[in-house]
Every structure is written in C-alpha cells, then in structure tokens.
Design an enzyme around this catalytic site. Structure first.
Site, PDB file in Angstrom:
ATOM      1  CB  SER A  56      11.468 -19.556   4.480  1.00  0.00           C
ATOM      2  OG  SER A  56      10.788 -20.087   3.359  1.00  0.00           O
ATOM      3  CG  HIS A  57      13.139 -22.742   1.578  1.00  0.00           C
ATOM      4  ND1 HIS A  57      11.995 -22.350   2.218  1.00  0.00           N
ATOM      5  CD2 HIS A  57      13.444 -23.960   2.064  1.00  0.00           C
ATOM      6  CE1 HIS A  57      11.592 -23.294   3.049  1.00  0.00           C
ATOM      7  NE2 HIS A  57      12.465 -24.292   2.981  1.00  0.00           N
ATOM      8  CG  PHE A 130      18.198 -27.581   3.331  1.00  0.00           C
ATOM      9  CD1 PHE A 130      17.469 -27.981   4.441  1.00  0.00           C
ATOM     10  CD2 PHE A 130      19.196 -26.620   3.512  1.00  0.00           C
ATOM     11  CE1 PHE A 130      17.712 -27.445   5.699  1.00  0.00           C
ATOM     12  CE2 PHE A 130      19.456 -26.069   4.765  1.00  0.00           C
ATOM     13  CZ  PHE A 130      18.705 -26.486   5.860  1.00  0.00           C
ATOM     14  CG  LEU A 133       8.548 -28.693  -4.473  1.00  0.00           C
ATOM     15  CD1 LEU A 133       9.799 -29.549  -4.516  1.00  0.00           C
ATOM     16  CD2 LEU A 133       7.443 -29.404  -3.701  1.00  0.00           C
ATOM     17  CB  THR A 169       7.321 -28.781   6.676  1.00  0.00           C
ATOM     18  OG1 THR A 169       8.655 -29.079   6.231  1.00  0.00           O
ATOM     19  CG2 THR A 169       7.371 -28.370   8.137  1.00  0.00           C
ATOM     20  CB  ALA A 189       4.824 -25.804   4.091  1.00  0.00           C
ATOM     21  N   GLY A 196      11.248 -23.231   8.145  1.00  0.00           N
ATOM     22  CA  GLY A 196      12.164 -22.104   7.922  1.00  0.00           C
ATOM     23  C   GLY A 196      11.607 -20.801   8.464  1.00  0.00           C
ATOM     24  CG  ASP A 197       8.404 -18.612   6.748  1.00  0.00           C
ATOM     25  OD1 ASP A 197       9.305 -17.803   6.476  1.00  0.00           O
ATOM     26  OD2 ASP A 197       7.579 -19.020   5.903  1.00  0.00           O
ATOM     27  NE  ARG A 312       0.297 -12.645  -2.679  1.00  0.00           N
ATOM     28  CZ  ARG A 312       0.860 -12.689  -1.483  1.00  0.00           C
ATOM     29  NH1 ARG A 312       0.487 -11.830  -0.548  1.00  0.00           N
ATOM     30  NH2 ARG A 312       1.790 -13.591  -1.228  1.00  0.00           N
ATOM     31  N   GLY A 315       2.219 -16.678  -6.719  1.00  0.00           N
ATOM     32  CA  GLY A 315       3.321 -16.422  -7.652  1.00  0.00           C
ATOM     33  C   GLY A 315       3.469 -14.946  -7.997  1.00  0.00           C
ATOM     34  NE  ARG A 318       7.384 -18.024  -6.519  1.00  0.00           N
ATOM     35  CZ  ARG A 318       7.649 -18.229  -7.804  1.00  0.00           C
ATOM     36  NH1 ARG A 318       8.778 -17.808  -8.343  1.00  0.00           N
ATOM     37  NH2 ARG A 318       6.805 -18.886  -8.578  1.00  0.00           N
TER      38      ARG A 318
END
Ligand code: NDP
Ligand code: PYC
Length: 346
Positions: A56-57, A130, A133, A169, A189, A196-197, A312, A315, A318
């Site tokens: 989304s980013h 944008f 974070l 958001t 968020a 974005g999603d 899980r 992080g 990712r």
C-alpha cells in the site's frame, strides 16, 4: 558493476534488485522536480516498502507522488530547517517538503540528544508524509534505541460516535531492539484499514470486510468505491482506535505546529495527494533504564509469546518478504514496471 534501472530486469518474471529499483525511482523523482537528495531519500523509502511487501506504500504510490509534485502542492526542493530547542527536543520546519528528508536532516542531533538525555523528541511540521511509517523507526532499533512515531494524514475517518469524517488514517509505528533477532516493529493505521488498501481493493474490484467504512449517506458499506467516492473510513476498534487517532492528531499536529488532518485544503492543486501535516518521533536510549539489558528483556518477552503459541510477530511478514526479495529480486508486474520506466523517461 554499478546498478542501473536498465539492468537486473528479468523479462520472464519482472524482478528488479533493490539498488536498481532505487535508481529507477530516484530518476522519477528528479525528473518531476525534486532535488537529488530528496529523490534519494524517497526512493529508498518507497523501494524498501516494495521490497518488504508493504504494497500500500510501495511503488503503488509513485503516480501520487508525481501528480502531487506536478500540482505544485509540495516543494520537492525544500531544505529542512533544524532547530535545537531544548536538551531533549528538536524541531524541524520541513518547508512544505517531505517529512523523510526532514527526519534525515535532524537525525544526528536527535540521536545525540537521546543518548545524552536518555530521551529526545523530534517535532516535524510543515511536512508531507505519503509513506509507510516503519522505515522512520526501524533504523533506530538497529542502533539499540527504542523509537515511536506518529503522523496524521487527511480527513477521511469518522471519529467514534460522530456523523462525519474528521481524523486522518493516522498511523502509529514503534520499534524496539531485541537480543537475538530483528527489532520488534509494528506500524498500524488507526483507521480500520489504510486508505491505500481501500484504493487497491477498488482497483482490483474486491469487496472489503465488514466494519471498515461508510458510504456518502453514512451507511455501512463493503464497497471500496463507495468509501472513496464521498464515503469515509471508521477507526479500528471503535472508541479505542478513535482515541488513538485523536492522540495522533494532538501529537503530530498540535504539538509540532503542523496542520491537523482537517486543516489543509488542496482543492486548488488538482492531483495533490500528499497530506500536509506534521510528524512526531520519540527516541529513547534503553541503556539508561534500570535492571537487565533491554534487548535481553525484549527477547524474553518474544520467547514467552512464542511459548504461548504465537506464530507471527508484527514485522515477521515484512522480514520474510525482505529476505525473499534479496534472494529472488523484487517482483513487479510488467505493466507496473513499464509505467515506472515511462515516468522515469527511459
Ligand atoms: P496492517 O494492518 O497491515 O499491519 C499492522 C501491523 O500489524 C504491522 O506491523 C503488521 O506486521 C502487523 N500484523 C498484521 N497482521 C498480523 C498478524 N496476523 N499477526 C501479527 N502481526 C500482524 O497495517 P495498516 O494497514 O494499518 O497500515 C499499512 C501501512 O499504511 C503502514 O505502514 C502505515 O504506516 C501506512 N499508513 C501511512 C499513512 C501516512 O499518513 N503516511 C496513513 C495510514 C497508513 P507486518 O508488516 O509484518 O505484516
Ligand atoms: O494509506 O491511509 C493511507 C495513507 C494516507 C496518507 C498516506 N497513506
């Protein structure tokens, strides 16, 4: 060999290595009016998000950056002004530029203060964020520091119990070192779903889970287009997420001198997408704390969490994707890659 956007592209599976993606994105930013320094900072951020599967980013955001720069809404050449205002407080005026170069400019002073005072605050104002974070906090944890950041965005979230949208958001990101692994990082968020999603779901023609947003009449909807076209999002967790979103407005805007999410008006800049707000970071040196080494303590917490069945951590996804991207390249579909190359003028 030096990487270039033209190389390391596999036509079979459309993958780019990280350095090549950074170079490609840098070209796009510079071509659309940023300084080389700003281009580098934003390209590293955006390529890092794509590499980590934070879609989304990632490169999804590039057309929005481009249209914003073309609209004149943001200053891609801005030089942040850093002020040393107190033993534990740094202020930056981002000059209507992006927040990440402002953080980069203030970072050495912020870390010096956090290490000497044990804690330091960075208040960024007059800035546009944008992006995801987590890239703003994760590096501190790799240096043994604890970091927390909040940024507000644009009015699209109805406060719990209200009728109309007011909050952004408004994400919250946190990073802490741990002894035997990557830092513990979360980034979320305070809306039930990131804007974005919602855009990605609308593009794919997918419905959203229940409880994410309302239509233009304030009625619950699972149609992402109804949310984007006159509707709004809801906070996550009802009154609890709403309180956190309010906190983000207070810390990222009221405390920094930046705009609240409802305070800016971009209607005279068609194409503008980047919220013109503020950002706060708090950095703590845990070596000043009492007791055992902090990283050992956080490792123990993780061990106990796994011990009760947790599979899980925030992080983990990712980092798994980061490792995969390093091994196999960053996957990009052919159309996306072609669009990026066109924006880069190659
Ligand atoms: P998600 O809901 O996808 O994830 C939030 C956090 O929870 C992440 O740290 C994620 O880790 C973790 N997580 C997700 N699922 C699980 C699970 N099943 N078990 C354990 N941990 C889990 O994020 P959001 O959609 O809320 O936000 C997406 C991005 O949007 C963020 O990066 C945020 O900063 C950005 N954003 C930026 C704004 C801005 O103004 N700049 C405004 C709003 C959002 P992992 O990453 O490993 O999946
Ligand atoms: O995804 O909510 C979002 C967002 C707002 C600004 C940047 N990203």
């Amino acid at each position: 060999m030096t990487a270039s956007p033209e190389m390391a592209v596999s036509s079979a599976n459309s993958t780019l290595d990280f350095d090549s993606l950074v170079l490609l994105l840098e070209r796009i930013f510079v071509r659309h009016g940023t300084s080389a320094e700003v281009a580098r900072t934003l390209a590293l951020n955006c390529a890092g998000a794509e590499r980590d599967g934070a879609h989304s980013h990632g490169v999804f955001r590039i057309p929005g950056y481009v249209s914003t720069l073309e609209s004149g809404w943001v200053n891609g050449q801005a030089v942040p002004v850093v002020e040393d205002v107190a033993s534990g407080f740094v202020r930056v005026d981002a000059g209507n530029g992006f927040a990440q170069p402002a953080l980069a400019a203030a970072r050495p002073l912020l870390v010096e203060k956090a290490r000497s005072a044990g804690i330091a605050v960075l208040a960024i104002r007059n800035s546009h964020h944008f992006a995801a974070l987590w890239p703003d906090v994760e590096p501190f944890a790799y240096e043994g520091l604890v970091a927390l950041s909040v940024v507000n965005s644009m009015t699209c979230v109805v406060p719990h119990g209200a009728d109309r949208p007011l909050f952004g958001t408004n994400p919250i990101a946190f990073a802490a070192p741990r002894a035997d692994g990557d830092p513990i990082v979360f980034d979320l968020a305070t809306s039930a779903i990131a804007h974005g999603d919602v855009q990605i779901a609308a593009r794919k023609g997918e419905r959203l889970p229940a409880g994410m947003g309302v239509d233009s009449l304030g009625q619950p909807t699972q149609d992402p287009k109804a949310i984007l076209e006159g509707g709004a999002l809801l906070p996550f967790g009802g009154h609890k997420g709403s309180a956190l979103s309010m906190m983000v407005e207070l810390l990222a805007a009221a405390l920094t001198g930046g705009n609240f999410s409802f305070e800016f008006d971009w209607k005279n800049h068609p194409g503008a997408k980047t919220p013109w707000t503020g950002q706060l970071l708090i950095v703590i040196d845990p070596s000043k704390a009492a007791g055992q080494n902090f990283a050992e303590r956080s490792q123990e917490l993780v061990r106990q969490m796994h011990g009760v069945g947790l599979k899980r951590l925030p992080g983990d996804r990712r980092h798994h994707q980061r490792a995969k991207s390093s091994a196999d390249g960053i996957p990009l579909d052919a159309q996306t890659l072609a669009n990026l190359r066109e924006l880069a003028g190659i």
